[in-house]
Design a protein around this motif. Structure first.
Motif, PDB file in Angstrom:
ATOM      1  N   SER A 229       0.831  -1.207   0.000  1.00  0.00           N
ATOM      2  CA  SER A 229       0.000   0.000   0.000  1.00  0.00           C
ATOM      3  C   SER A 229       0.861   1.251   0.000  1.00  0.00           C
ATOM      4  O   SER A 229       0.576   2.230  -0.711  1.00  0.00           O
ATOM      5  CB  SER A 229      -0.924   0.001   1.223  1.00  0.00           C
ATOM      6  OG  SER A 229      -1.789  -1.103   1.178  1.00  0.00           O
ATOM      7  N   LYS A 230       1.939   1.216   0.778  1.00  0.00           N
ATOM      8  CA  LYS A 230       2.824   2.389   0.802  1.00  0.00           C
ATOM      9  C   LYS A 230       3.474   2.600  -0.556  1.00  0.00           C
ATOM     10  O   LYS A 230       3.637   3.736  -1.022  1.00  0.00           O
ATOM     11  CB  LYS A 230       3.890   2.200   1.878  1.00  0.00           C
ATOM     12  CG  LYS A 230       3.362   2.336   3.295  1.00  0.00           C
ATOM     13  CD  LYS A 230       4.480   2.217   4.299  1.00  0.00           C
ATOM     14  CE  LYS A 230       3.947   2.417   5.725  1.00  0.00           C
ATOM     15  NZ  LYS A 230       5.029   2.266   6.741  1.00  0.00           N
TER      16      LYS A 230
ATOM     17  N   THR B  28       0.967   4.158  -2.846  1.00  0.00           N
ATOM     18  CA  THR B  28       0.772   5.563  -2.485  1.00  0.00           C
ATOM     19  C   THR B  28       1.910   6.417  -3.027  1.00  0.00           C
ATOM     20  O   THR B  28       1.688   7.538  -3.512  1.00  0.00           O
ATOM     21  CB  THR B  28       0.679   5.697  -0.954  1.00  0.00           C
ATOM     22  OG1 THR B  28      -0.377   4.860  -0.473  1.00  0.00           O
ATOM     23  CG2 THR B  28       0.402   7.136  -0.557  1.00  0.00           C
ATOM     24  N   ARG B  29       3.134   5.863  -2.961  1.00  0.00           N
ATOM     25  CA  ARG B  29       4.274   6.612  -3.507  1.00  0.00           C
ATOM     26  C   ARG B  29       4.140   6.784  -5.014  1.00  0.00           C
ATOM     27  O   ARG B  29       4.412   7.849  -5.547  1.00  0.00           O
ATOM     28  CB  ARG B  29       5.576   5.877  -3.170  1.00  0.00           C
ATOM     29  CG  ARG B  29       6.029   6.017  -1.715  1.00  0.00           C
ATOM     30  CD  ARG B  29       7.506   5.681  -1.572  1.00  0.00           C
ATOM     31  NE  ARG B  29       7.788   4.314  -1.988  1.00  0.00           N
ATOM     32  CZ  ARG B  29       7.707   3.258  -1.171  1.00  0.00           C
ATOM     33  NH1 ARG B  29       7.355   3.421   0.087  1.00  0.00           N
ATOM     34  NH2 ARG B  29       7.985   2.043  -1.606  1.00  0.00           N
TER      35      ARG B  29
ATOM     36  N   ILE C 253      -7.468   4.206  -3.860  1.00  0.00           N
ATOM     37  CA  ILE C 253      -6.254   4.571  -4.616  1.00  0.00           C
ATOM     38  C   ILE C 253      -6.496   4.392  -6.109  1.00  0.00           C
ATOM     39  O   ILE C 253      -6.096   5.223  -6.932  1.00  0.00           O
ATOM     40  CB  ILE C 253      -5.060   3.715  -4.140  1.00  0.00           C
ATOM     41  CG1 ILE C 253      -4.690   4.090  -2.705  1.00  0.00           C
ATOM     42  CG2 ILE C 253      -3.865   3.905  -5.062  1.00  0.00           C
ATOM     43  CD1 ILE C 253      -3.554   3.280  -2.123  1.00  0.00           C
TER      44      ILE C 253
END
Length: 273
Positions: free
Chosen positions: A12-13, A16-17, A50
């Motif tokens: 997920s990170k 997001t990046r 997202i």
């Protein structure tokens, strides 16, 4: 379980990046590169929220590149995915905008109907009604456009008796009449279409071909009479018929565009005074 939790968190990170990277490229007006970055986020199948942000970002990239038809196709694919209603509603709204900007007026009206059918509890923004009216105008479906126009003004609490643009519809000319005139009266279709200069030129060229053919025939030059005189007259006669149709089409498009611009200005003033 701990490993799965850590993997999901890291994944997920990472998405997001990538989403932040794509937003940065969009802000820099690097639309193609941003579109690829958004596509990467969508390909990795992140969370619906997202994915929704990535879908909106890619749509914005396509719109900035005037690729409106591509945006319609892209959004159709996105709407097949499982989005919450609040997110899919926004994507359908974007699809309506893109379909109208792409000149897909029948598709625009169909998408608006789907929006009303799928989300009966949500009231569409006034801009959707404006797009519906303008699409009906483009398709020359005047009675439906007039009814939708009056309905929008009523919703906005505006006196409908003061705004009646559909009482003076653009006067359009008949393509069939132009074709018929040019067939039996050289240059007649061009005169009818409002192009006297082209009409006189058509008469002169066809007259020259006819004169050459007749004089050649009377002097016994039958091959020249048929090959040059008749050929020249026939070619320009058929070309004149087709040209008259084109001129009438251009005349009608100009009239419709002027009328639509007038209605559009009134509608936008109504929605965004």
């Amino acid at each position: 379980m701990i490993c799965i939790f850590l993997c999901v968190t890291c994944f997920s990170k990472a998405q997001t990046r990538w989403l932040a990277r794509a937003d940065s490229l969009l802000a820099q007006k690097a639309y193609f590169e941003a579109s690829v970055a958004y596509e990467r986020v969508l390909f990795n199948n992140a969370s619906p929220q997202i994915n929704f942000q990535a879908a909106l970002g890619k749509t914005q990239c396509l719109k900035q590149q005037s690729l409106f038809a591509n945006a319609v196709t892209f959004l159709s694919g996105q709407l097949a995915a499982a989005y919450p209603d609040s997110l899919s509603y926004r994507l359908r709204y974007e699809q309506i905008l893109c379909a109208y900007l792409a000149g897909q007026f029948e598709n625009t009206l169909s998408t608006i109907q789907q929006l009303t059918y799928l989300y009966p509890d949500q009231s569409a923004p006034p801009l959707v009604s404006v797009i519906q009216i303008l699409s009906l105008n483009e398709l020359q479906r005047w009675p439906e456009a007039s009814a939708a126009y009056q309905q929008l003004l009523t919703w906005q609490g505006i006196d409908t008796t003061q705004h009646q643009p559909y009482q003076q519809l653009p006067k359009l000319k008949s393509q069939k009449k132009a074709q018929w005139l040019s067939t039996f009266l050289p240059g007649g279709g061009q005169f009818y279409a409002g192009k006297p200069g082209e009409a006189l030129l058509s008469i002169a060229v066809q007259g020259a071909g006819l004169y050459f053919g007749i004089t050649s025939f009377l002097q016994g030059y039958y091959i020249s009479a048929w090959g040059i005189g008749a050929g020249l007259f026939g070619s320009f006669h058929m070309g004149g018929v087709r040209r008259a149709e084109v001129l009438v089409q251009q005349h009608n498009q100009k009239k419709i565009k002027s009328f639509n611009e007038q209605v559009k200005a009134q509608l936008l003033e109504t929605v965004h005074p």
